[in-house]
Design an enzyme around this catalytic site. Structure first.
Site, PDB file in Angstrom:
ATOM      1  CB  SER A  61      -0.553   0.098   1.003  1.00  0.00           C
ATOM      2  OG  SER A  61      -0.163   0.419   2.799  1.00  0.00           O
ATOM      3  CG  ASP A  71       2.217  -0.972   4.736  1.00  0.00           C
ATOM      4  OD1 ASP A  71       1.234  -0.408   5.499  1.00  0.00           O
ATOM      5  OD2 ASP A  71       1.344  -1.915   4.254  1.00  0.00           O
ATOM      6  CD  GLU A  72       5.905   2.797  -2.906  1.00  0.00           C
ATOM      7  OE1 GLU A  72       6.648   2.811  -3.382  1.00  0.00           O
ATOM      8  OE2 GLU A  72       5.036   2.644  -2.896  1.00  0.00           O
ATOM      9  N   GLY A  73       5.322   4.683   2.363  1.00  0.00           N
ATOM     10  CA  GLY A  73       6.056   5.719   2.817  1.00  0.00           C
ATOM     11  C   GLY A  73       6.602   4.988   4.178  1.00  0.00           C
TER      12      GLY A  73
END
Length: 182
Positions: A145, A148-150
């Protein structure tokens, strides 16, 4: 009189010496990062520190192929072949006897998030089959998502800068990716 435990410095020196002589058991992990502009393999080799039991990074492989997995939306087999080529590089670095216990995971990012669901699912299914055939222990194939990537980007930056234990002085991380910004 009981002997005192070895000092941390001595233990760390012994740990480093034994690791340099390849006398400590190694553990491995493989991560596939499938972004919108390219796919990358990261293969890690670790040993456990003698006194703390924490993982100590010994060696890392990083290699990228272009285009990214999402560029193969019309041909999932070609996407799987690009993943297979990255897994072959990891197998060159990791001893074959360690493959069955070496976890491998694939996380896709914006490139697959932006595709129609049927195309992204076909690519994920082809990638999943490739991981299953790799000899490594498949720990999952999924689309990460944006949140989550951030968060993972922030964790990485602050870990590398030694600020995870000091949130009031943590750094901001801005990820300008090929298909998304976090």
């Amino acid at each position: 009189a009981p002997s005192s435990p070895p000092s941390l410095a001595l233990t760390s020196s012994l740990d480093s010496l034994l690791a340099s002589l390849s006398l400590l058991p190694r553990e491995h992990a493989v991560v596939l990062d499938c972004g919108s502009t390219g796919s990358r393999v990261l293969a890690f080799s670790f040993h456990r520190h003698l006194s703390t039991g924490s993982l100590v990074l010994e060696e890392e492989l990083w290699h990228e192929v272009k285009p990214g997995l999402s560029a193969h939306a019309a041909s999932p087999g070609q996407g799987a072949a690009s993943i297979a080529s990255l897994l072959a590089l990891a197998r060159e670095r990791i001893p074959s006897q360690a493959w069955p216990t070496t976890p491998v995971t694939l996380m896709a990012t914006a490139g697959l998030r932006l595709l129609p669901p049927e195309q992204s699912e076909a690519l994920l299914a082809a990638a999943r089959a490739t991981l299953e055939e790799s000899g490594f222990m498949n720990r999952g194939v999924d689309i990460m998502s944006e949140l989550d990537e951030g968060v993972f980007g922030w964790l990485t930056v602050n870990y590398l800068l030694g600020q995870l234990d000091n949130p009031r002085k943590s750094y901001v991380a801005l990820d300008l990716g090929g298909g998304s910004t976090q």
